[in-house]
Write an enzyme that holds these catalytic residues in place. Sequence first.
Site, short mmCIF file in Angstrom:
data_model
loop_
_atom_site.label_atom_id
_atom_site.label_comp_id
_atom_site.label_asym_id
_atom_site.label_seq_id
_atom_site.Cartn_x
_atom_site.Cartn_y
_atom_site.Cartn_z
N ASP A 13 -5.79 -1.50 -4.42
CA ASP A 13 -6.38 -0.90 -2.89
C ASP A 13 -6.16 0.49 -3.15
O ASP A 13 -5.26 1.29 -3.73
CB ASP A 13 -5.70 -1.67 -2.00
CG ASP A 13 -6.27 -2.81 -1.59
OD1 ASP A 13 -6.91 -3.41 -2.01
OD2 ASP A 13 -5.70 -3.45 -0.57
N ASP A 14 -7.02 1.05 -2.15
CA ASP A 14 -6.73 2.57 -1.85
C ASP A 14 -7.34 3.50 -3.02
O ASP A 14 -6.75 4.40 -3.05
CB ASP A 14 -5.10 2.87 -1.57
CG ASP A 14 -4.83 2.27 -0.42
OD1 ASP A 14 -5.53 1.71 0.41
OD2 ASP A 14 -3.48 2.32 -0.43
N HIS A 131 -8.84 -1.58 5.46
CA HIS A 131 -7.44 -0.92 5.22
C HIS A 131 -6.54 -1.22 6.11
O HIS A 131 -6.99 -1.26 7.35
CB HIS A 131 -7.87 0.65 5.05
CG HIS A 131 -6.78 1.60 4.85
ND1 HIS A 131 -5.95 1.44 3.61
CD2 HIS A 131 -6.30 2.47 5.55
CE1 HIS A 131 -5.00 2.15 3.62
NE2 HIS A 131 -5.39 3.14 4.89
#
Length: 308
Positions: A13-14, A131
């Site tokens: 993620d991110d 998110h």
Amino acid sequence: MPQPRLMLVVTGDDFGYCPRRNQGIVDCFQAGGISNVSLLVNACAAKEAADLAKRHSIPIGLHANLSEGLPVCQPAFTLTNQHGFLRGKTGFRQALEGGQLSMKQVELELRAQVRLFRDLTGHVPLHMDGHQHVHVLPGVREVFAQVLSDLKIPFTRVPVEPGLHSGPALPAHLRKFYAQVEKDALDSIAVFTRYGIRWPDVYLGLTTMGQNMSVPNLQRALGHALTAAPSSATTSGGASGSHQPVVTAELMVHPGYPSRPQEGGCGEGPDDFSRSADRQHELSMLTDPALLALYSRERVQLCAFKDI
């Protein structure tokens, strides 16, 4: 090659958060530690991340962000605070509970992020999640599902983790947050199903974040996935040519090198999560030869969403 028992999407993620995070994610992918990434299009290094994904053929989806940094779609008055930034993980949820958020602005922001993703990568995402798990929140989940359906994005994430309540000890505030995420995710299943959206059979990642990520903890989490009942959607041909259902799972991870001060984020600079040594700890655990040997021994095949 033996038939896999588990098809595992390991999602970093991110992606795009900062150059150091990008480099760590690429290094993790090249070492076999992850098989997929989720892009923050409003992050400061999103363009670099998209280019890296193309260069290294990394499967990439959208990490829809309604809670951190600057919105893509301007103006977005109900989604932002007085400084023009998105309200944060807690602030977004408080505003939602207080009836202060415009779901039309949520929709416009989600569509704008998909457009920007397409501009950066050259294609619509195959998967899209939220998110800080905002996509399963009440009200948001319906808008999110409608956008995915309209834009023909087939996969999402449903963060209901088996073993959540029997896993490693967690601080009280995290235990409370994860329990709420689980409730919201369970309530999202009917909505996502109605819109024909798919997700893997099993979700993992809440109990293996940061310092809780270790080979024994990952083995425990994978054990829950390996004993799950597979859906009929994914099959794998055995030696006889017969097609037997295989369990599919997604493991959410956050590897990287810690962000440098003042470098990164989505407009407000890097946060404590990104600057933490936990990012590099996850990178080292995910590429540990003992974990890769465990995958081989248990017939866990890393894959992307297109493979399930």
